[in-house]
Design a protein around this motif. Structure first.
Motif, PDB file in Angstrom:
ATOM      1  N   LEU A 105     -45.231   9.289 -68.474  1.00  0.00           N
ATOM      2  CA  LEU A 105     -46.348   8.395 -68.174  1.00  0.00           C
ATOM      3  C   LEU A 105     -47.369   9.119 -67.299  1.00  0.00           C
ATOM      4  CD1 LEU A 105     -44.444   5.140 -67.149  1.00  0.00           C
ATOM      5  CD2 LEU A 105     -45.633   5.527 -69.291  1.00  0.00           C
ATOM      6  N   ILE A 106     -48.638   8.821 -67.547  1.00  0.00           N
ATOM      7  CA  ILE A 106     -49.717   9.332 -66.695  1.00  0.00           C
ATOM      8  C   ILE A 106     -50.489   8.134 -66.158  1.00  0.00           C
ATOM      9  CG2 ILE A 106     -51.786  10.755 -66.551  1.00  0.00           C
ATOM     10  CD1 ILE A 106     -50.763  12.340 -68.939  1.00  0.00           C
ATOM     11  N   TYR A 107     -50.701   8.117 -64.851  1.00  0.00           N
ATOM     12  CA  TYR A 107     -51.379   6.994 -64.213  1.00  0.00           C
ATOM     13  C   TYR A 107     -52.694   7.401 -63.565  1.00  0.00           C
ATOM     14  CZ  TYR A 107     -47.125   4.333 -64.736  1.00  0.00           C
ATOM     15  OH  TYR A 107     -46.041   3.688 -65.257  1.00  0.00           O
ATOM     16  N   ASP A 108     -53.684   6.552 -63.734  1.00  0.00           N
ATOM     17  CA  ASP A 108     -54.964   6.684 -63.033  1.00  0.00           C
ATOM     18  C   ASP A 108     -54.796   6.014 -61.670  1.00  0.00           C
ATOM     19  OD1 ASP A 108     -57.535   5.973 -61.999  1.00  0.00           O
ATOM     20  OD2 ASP A 108     -58.387   6.360 -63.980  1.00  0.00           O
ATOM     21  N   ILE A 109     -54.796   6.793 -60.600  1.00  0.00           N
ATOM     22  CA  ILE A 109     -54.469   6.278 -59.271  1.00  0.00           C
ATOM     23  C   ILE A 109     -55.507   5.282 -58.779  1.00  0.00           C
ATOM     24  CG2 ILE A 109     -54.187   6.908 -56.836  1.00  0.00           C
ATOM     25  CD1 ILE A 109     -53.003   9.567 -57.866  1.00  0.00           C
ATOM     26  N   SER A 110     -56.776   5.578 -58.936  1.00  0.00           N
ATOM     27  CA  SER A 110     -57.809   4.694 -58.400  1.00  0.00           C
ATOM     28  C   SER A 110     -57.871   3.347 -59.110  1.00  0.00           C
ATOM     29  CB  SER A 110     -59.183   5.375 -58.474  1.00  0.00           C
ATOM     30  OG  SER A 110     -59.548   5.620 -59.820  1.00  0.00           O
ATOM     31  N   ASN A 111     -57.460   3.313 -60.385  1.00  0.00           N
ATOM     32  CA  ASN A 111     -57.498   2.067 -61.147  1.00  0.00           C
ATOM     33  C   ASN A 111     -56.158   1.352 -61.202  1.00  0.00           C
ATOM     34  OD1 ASN A 111     -60.276   1.763 -62.268  1.00  0.00           O
ATOM     35  ND2 ASN A 111     -59.830   3.802 -63.057  1.00  0.00           N
ATOM     36  N   HIS A 112     -55.118   1.952 -60.631  1.00  0.00           N
ATOM     37  CA  HIS A 112     -53.801   1.307 -60.569  1.00  0.00           C
ATOM     38  C   HIS A 112     -53.292   0.890 -61.947  1.00  0.00           C
ATOM     39  CE1 HIS A 112     -54.445   1.025 -56.229  1.00  0.00           C
ATOM     40  NE2 HIS A 112     -55.645   0.569 -56.512  1.00  0.00           N
ATOM     41  N   PHE A 113     -53.416   1.774 -62.927  1.00  0.00           N
ATOM     42  CA  PHE A 113     -53.031   1.386 -64.287  1.00  0.00           C
ATOM     43  C   PHE A 113     -52.648   2.616 -65.106  1.00  0.00           C
ATOM     44  CE2 PHE A 113     -53.461  -0.787 -68.376  1.00  0.00           C
ATOM     45  CZ  PHE A 113     -53.033  -2.063 -68.059  1.00  0.00           C
ATOM     46  N   ILE A 114     -51.846   2.386 -66.131  1.00  0.00           N
ATOM     47  CA  ILE A 114     -51.415   3.459 -67.013  1.00  0.00           C
ATOM     48  C   ILE A 114     -52.578   3.942 -67.881  1.00  0.00           C
ATOM     49  CG2 ILE A 114     -50.707   1.783 -68.769  1.00  0.00           C
ATOM     50  CD1 ILE A 114     -48.510   3.681 -69.572  1.00  0.00           C
ATOM     51  N   THR A 115     -52.693   5.273 -68.058  1.00  0.00           N
ATOM     52  CA  THR A 115     -53.684   5.814 -68.972  1.00  0.00           C
ATOM     53  C   THR A 115     -53.042   6.476 -70.184  1.00  0.00           C
ATOM     54  OG1 THR A 115     -53.767   7.855 -67.671  1.00  0.00           O
ATOM     55  CG2 THR A 115     -55.438   6.160 -67.209  1.00  0.00           C
ATOM     56  N   GLU A 116     -51.777   6.847 -70.070  1.00  0.00           N
ATOM     57  CA  GLU A 116     -51.066   7.405 -71.226  1.00  0.00           C
ATOM     58  C   GLU A 116     -49.573   7.180 -71.078  1.00  0.00           C
ATOM     59  OE1 GLU A 116     -50.565  11.666 -73.598  1.00  0.00           O
ATOM     60  OE2 GLU A 116     -52.409  11.222 -72.496  1.00  0.00           O
TER      61      GLU A 116
END
Length: 277
Positions: free
Chosen positions: A230-241
């Motif tokens: 899993l890859i997470y976008d930290i600033s948006n608090h959500f999964i990106t992949e």
């Protein structure tokens, strides 16, 4: 019905978090006034082999059932979720639109433009309360709605602070209906924080599938594994992949017949996140 179950079962996975000094404050949920454009591709290969009396095998042949039976499913799903303004109680509305959902033959599974409405709050899964789908059969509409609600209820994740190298475990039940029999499994998923940079957090995922069926009429054996990242976008608090590969087998024996089932599945989900102006 089975396609819709697999679609919804495979189409919704959400995690969120925040970062401070290389520590992930792991929480799940949406943010207000944000859009989430998600694309999901799920492919599965199944092979079922039957054995038993000569009469049973003849009946299978007469009914057009090949032995072994090989099935390949591919689902392409595109959804757009939008959240509204947060109120004084910390709640905000959410709308989920099925932009596109097709199978291996390009056939639409859930009509384009189907909308689900609900509400949510920070670090909590949505509670959906209605569905709008023009021209859809009421029974099908209710089935989709209930499955989406059930999926969100199973996506509740523990809130934990993690350092690089630490992990947590989640257990989820799974029921697979086969030939009028409910096969009960337990999925044990381990999420391990691998690394963090200024933008993303990276997790490794491992899964173990364990048989829980206790029907005395059948002798059963089954197991499975999964591996992904899993890859997470930290600033948006959500999964990106989200990528996951799964292998599973099941042996089912009765006095009159036996069934051996093997499956391989690949799941990939990506998201584009944007603030709504």
């Amino acid at each position: 019905m089975k396609k819709i179950f697999l679609l919804l079962f495979s189409s919704l996975t959400f995690l969120s978090y925040s970062q401070s000094n290389q520590v992930i404050d792991f929480k799940s949920g949406y943010s207000p006034e944000t859009s989430y454009h998600q694309t999901t591709i799920n492919s599965s290969d199944y092979e079922a082999t039957y054995s038993g009396s000569e009469k049973l095998l003849e009946n299978l042949e007469k009914n057009g059932v090949s032995n072994p039976t090989k099935i390949k499913n591919i689902f392409n799903i595109e959804t757009l979720s939008k959240t509204g303004k947060i109120d004084k109680n910390g709640n905000f509305p959410i709308t989920i639109e099925y932009v596109k959902s097709t199978d291996a033959n390009g056939k639409t599974i859930i009509p384009n433009g189907t909308l689900l409405y609900g509400k949510t709050s920070l670090f909590n899964m949505p509670e959906m309360d209605s569905i709008v789908a023009k021209g859809m059969d009421e029974n099908l509409k209710n089935t989709i709605f209930q499955m989406v609600k059930s999926t969100f209820s199973q996506l509740v994740m523990p809130q934990k602070k993690l350092k690089i190298g630490e992990s947590f475990v989640q257990e989820s039940p799974l029921v697979i209906p086969i030939a009028g029999i409910s096969i009960e499994m337990l999925i044990t998923t381990t999420y391990s924080l691998k690394s963090v940079n200024s933008k993303n957090a990276f997790f490794d995922i491992t899964q173990i599938y364990t048989m829980k069926m206790s029907d005395s009429r059948f002798e059963t054996k089954g197991a499975g594994t999964g591996k992904g990242a899993l890859i997470y976008d930290i600033s948006n608090h959500f999964i990106t992949e989200n990528n996951l590969a799964m292998d599973f087998y099941l042996d089912l024996k009765h006095t009159d017949f036996a069934l051996q089932l093997k499956s391989k599945s690949d799941f990939k989900q990506t998201a584009i996140i944007a603030k709504i102006k």
